[in-house]
Design an enzyme around this catalytic site. Structure first.
Site, mmCIF file in Angstrom:
data_model
loop_
_atom_site.group_PDB
_atom_site.id
_atom_site.type_symbol
_atom_site.label_atom_id
_atom_site.label_comp_id
_atom_site.label_asym_id
_atom_site.label_seq_id
_atom_site.Cartn_x
_atom_site.Cartn_y
_atom_site.Cartn_z
ATOM 1 N N PRO A 98 -2.767 -21.121 102.276
ATOM 2 C CA PRO A 98 -1.386 -21.376 102.606
ATOM 3 C C PRO A 98 -0.677 -22.019 100.863
ATOM 4 O O PRO A 98 -1.117 -22.597 100.402
ATOM 5 C CB PRO A 98 -1.373 -22.779 103.404
ATOM 6 C CG PRO A 98 -2.700 -22.585 104.010
ATOM 7 C CD PRO A 98 -3.694 -22.085 102.993
ATOM 8 N N GLU A 99 0.203 -21.243 100.846
ATOM 9 C CA GLU A 99 1.087 -21.546 99.546
ATOM 10 C C GLU A 99 2.453 -22.138 100.077
ATOM 11 O O GLU A 99 2.646 -22.241 101.323
ATOM 12 C CB GLU A 99 1.203 -20.255 98.912
ATOM 13 C CG GLU A 99 -0.039 -19.457 98.408
ATOM 14 C CD GLU A 99 -0.499 -19.770 97.042
ATOM 15 O OE1 GLU A 99 0.213 -20.712 96.423
ATOM 16 O OE2 GLU A 99 -1.348 -19.521 96.532
ATOM 17 N N LYS B 87 3.236 -27.102 97.879
ATOM 18 C CA LYS B 87 2.499 -26.729 98.995
ATOM 19 C C LYS B 87 1.837 -28.076 99.680
ATOM 20 O O LYS B 87 0.943 -28.023 100.480
ATOM 21 C CB LYS B 87 1.234 -25.750 98.798
ATOM 22 C CG LYS B 87 0.351 -26.090 97.810
ATOM 23 C CD LYS B 87 -0.422 -25.008 97.548
ATOM 24 C CE LYS B 87 -1.492 -25.309 96.444
ATOM 25 N NZ LYS B 87 -2.519 -24.031 96.199
ATOM 26 N N ARG C 77 -6.023 -16.094 84.631
ATOM 27 C CA ARG C 77 -5.958 -15.741 85.961
ATOM 28 C C ARG C 77 -5.563 -14.353 85.788
ATOM 29 O O ARG C 77 -5.009 -13.740 84.980
ATOM 30 C CB ARG C 77 -4.615 -16.368 86.623
ATOM 31 C CG ARG C 77 -4.617 -17.938 86.512
ATOM 32 C CD ARG C 77 -5.769 -18.651 87.478
ATOM 33 N NE ARG C 77 -5.746 -18.180 88.837
ATOM 34 C CZ ARG C 77 -5.080 -18.913 89.547
ATOM 35 N NH1 ARG C 77 -4.318 -19.859 89.360
ATOM 36 N NH2 ARG C 77 -5.043 -18.291 90.872
#
Ligand SMILES: [Zn+2]
Length: 269
Positions: free
Chosen positions: A2-3, A58, A258
């Site tokens: 969940p972002e 979030k 990333r």
């Protein structure tokens, strides 16, 4: 995971269901998911009304009528469900808030990385976690002031929750693709026009995701996410992924450790 768009969707769901309800008691399956010990939490919640639903990035924060703040962190698989009857209890309901009106709110979490606990206030929590402004609230001037002098890749700064809260890896890639900015470009080299595009893209990507209630399959065809995927653990080989504009293969690089997808035609170096 969940972002920001998912958590905003949960927040809106909460506002339409559990907001205004008064807690009768609390049921917790595994106390390791609590950041406040069970007795303290139960005591703080019993008889307390849920009076407000806020989000920073979030992080989901619920005001209680007793002046404390309840914090929900959804981890990898967290979700909410509001229902009345015990037989409707969802699978993986780890924490259940029972209300005086007979309804219940479940914190669902199959993988149990989610956390629930108390904070003194929203501001105290923001300071403790050192969270910057929510990505939906940051102004162009604020964005330019926080990034403009930094000699670091723009993508790394977008991911820094102390600068702005709520941008995860796929969102950063999508924002930079929509803004047509090379992800490893140093922030202090961005022009005013690029800052304008960056700020507009942050709002566009997040608002689109929230409008679609974070159902990624429904996002516009012009979004990178259809080629990129949102789950970094399931990234597919680059040669199968093409730019939605040019149909040319996407490039993959590491930025700040990333994995980063971009189109060298849309986002020249
Ligand atoms: Zn392209």
């Amino acid at each position: 995971m969940p972002e920001l768009p998912e958590v905003e969707t949960y927040r809106r769901y909460f506002e339409e269901t559990a907001l205004g309800q008064t807690v009768a008691h609390l049921e917790v399956e595994d106390q390791r998911q609590l950041t406040t010990d069970f007795d303290t939490l139960q005591q703080a919640l019993k008889g307390a009304q849920f009076t407000g639903a806020h989000r920073i990035g979030k992080h989901f924060l619920i005001n209680l009528s007793t002046s404390k703040t309840l914090v929900l962190h959804f981890g990898m698989t967290g979700d909410l469900a509001y229902y009345r009857d015990a037989e409707d209890t969802p699978r993986f309901a780890r924490i259940v808030f029972h209300f005086q009106n007979g309804f219940r709110l479940a914190f669902i979490d199959s993988r149990k990385f989610g956390r629930v606990g108390l904070a003194e206030s929203i501001e105290a929590y923001r300071q403790e976690k050192r969270l910057g402004p929510d990505a939906l609230d940051i102004s162009l001037l604020q964005l330019q002031a926080s990034l403009g002098k930094r000699k670091a890749p723009v993508k790394s700064l977008l991911l820094d929750q102390k600068i702005l809260a709520g941008i995860g890896n796929w969102i950063a890639d999508e924002v930079l693709f929509q803004a047509q900015i090379f992800p490893a470009k140093l922030a202090n080299q961005l022009s005013s026009a690029e800052f304008k595009r960056l700020h507009a893209a942050i709002l566009y990507v997040l608002k689109t995701a929230i409008e679609e209630e974070a159902n990624y399959g429904n996002f516009p065809k012009t979004f990178l996410i259809h080629a990129r995927g949102w789950d970094d653990s399931a990234l597919k080989p680059a040669e199968r992924q093409v730019c939605p504009q040019h149909r040319t293969p996407l490039n993959i690089i590491k930025v700040g450790g990333r994995t980063t997808y971009f189109c060298l035609v849309c986002q020249p170096q």
